[in-house]
Design an enzyme around this catalytic site. Structure first.
Site, mmCIF file in Angstrom:
data_model
loop_
_atom_site.group_PDB
_atom_site.id
_atom_site.type_symbol
_atom_site.label_atom_id
_atom_site.label_comp_id
_atom_site.label_asym_id
_atom_site.label_seq_id
_atom_site.Cartn_x
_atom_site.Cartn_y
_atom_site.Cartn_z
ATOM 1 N N CYS A 18 -4.263 -0.970 -2.031
ATOM 2 C CA CYS A 18 -4.278 0.611 -2.066
ATOM 3 C C CYS A 18 -4.384 1.041 -3.663
ATOM 4 O O CYS A 18 -3.536 0.611 -4.425
ATOM 5 C CB CYS A 18 -2.940 1.460 -1.533
ATOM 6 S SG CYS A 18 -2.796 3.180 -1.821
ATOM 7 N N CYS A 27 0.965 -1.169 -0.023
ATOM 8 C CA CYS A 27 -0.048 0.010 0.058
ATOM 9 C C CYS A 27 0.890 1.219 0.104
ATOM 10 O O CYS A 27 2.079 0.962 -0.225
ATOM 11 C CB CYS A 27 -1.146 -0.069 1.117
ATOM 12 S SG CYS A 27 -0.335 0.177 2.881
ATOM 13 N N CYS A 32 2.932 -0.123 -8.882
ATOM 14 C CA CYS A 32 3.573 -1.331 -8.263
ATOM 15 C C CYS A 32 4.731 -1.841 -9.237
ATOM 16 O O CYS A 32 4.266 -2.020 -10.579
ATOM 17 C CB CYS A 32 2.547 -2.307 -8.200
ATOM 18 S SG CYS A 32 3.118 -3.966 -7.856
#
Length: 253
Positions: A192, A120, A199
């Site tokens: 998140c 997150c 990512c």
């Protein structure tokens, strides 16, 4: 002559009606793996967005699918399958056909080795809670880690919510996702909406999923928000353990 014993209900159970259409069944299958936006589901199914949206609406009406606005872009909506409700609906559907077909959800599976990374933004609440819950629920068999794109201190609300569930977060430290660059995981799960967009890729083609979980630290409700997130994560992790149990055994060096 014996009396003909017929079912009480003239209509199929609600779950059968909701899930019986091929498009809706495929939607359930995709959402069982990850929370998705409608344009992602459209691409995965190869169907027109209007058709996908229509069937998502029916699944929401049946309360099998939930929706929440993205924290990264409020114009986007993430759809989530309520797996626990699906389990209860399946039990009802089987029992409606015959008492011998009442479905009993399986208990917790025997933990199997895996490496799971939760991500997150701040690594201060959601991912820390998920890491600790997975480690506790698997008895340490699953190597659980967590990190954030912009780490900040672990939130006291997360520590308190975990303590109430018998999990100690007092020694947890925030970690930047760069700490895990190049490491291999079996699963990488973003919690998140913002971190999902940044990512990085990890080697070994890990299974990826997105759980669109609201940030409890941003909720004015305070502590109850952390409890709600803890309950949601515990439910999701219970199903994750079933997924891991059904996968090929993790190869060790």
């Amino acid at each position: 002559m014996g009396r003909d014993q017929r079912g009480d209900a003239a209509e199929p159970p609600a779950f059968v009606q909701a899930a019986g259409h091929p498009v809706r069944w495929r939607l359930l299958g995709e959402l069982a793996r990850s929370d998705r936006q409608v344009h992602e589901l459209t691409a995965l199914l190869g169907e027109q967005q209007s058709l996908v949206s229509y069937h998502l609406g029916l699944l929401r009406k049946a309360e099998l699918v939930r929706a929440r606005r993205s924290a990264a872009d409020g114009r986007d909506i993430y759809y989530r399958l309520d797996l626990a409700r699906c389990g209860r609906a399946l039990a009802t559907a089987g029992g409606a056909l015959h008492p011998g077909l009442r479905y009993t959800p399986p208990g917790a599976p025997a933990p199997r080795p895996a490496r799971v990374l939760f991500l997150c933004t701040g690594n201060s609440s959601r991912s820390q809670m998920a890491e600790a819950l997975l480690r506790a629920r698997s008895g340490g068999v699953v190597a659980a880690c967590s990190a954030g794109s912009r780490p900040k201190p672990v939130h006291p609300g997360a520590v308190a919510a975990m303590a109430e569930r018998g999990v100690d977060l007092r020694g947890a430290r925030p970690k930047h996702l760069d700490e895990f660059a190049g490491e291999r995981f079996t699963h990488v799960i973003t919690l998140c909406d913002r971190v999902r967009e940044v990512c990085p890729e990890f080697p070994g083609q890990p299974a990826t999923a997105h759980w669109s979980v609201p940030d409890p630290a941003a909720d004015p409700a305070g502590r109850p928000a952390f409890d709600a997130v803890a309950d949601e994560l515990a439910e999701r992790i219970a199903f994750l353990l079933h997924t891991i149990a059904a996968e090929p055994a993790l190869e060790t060096p």
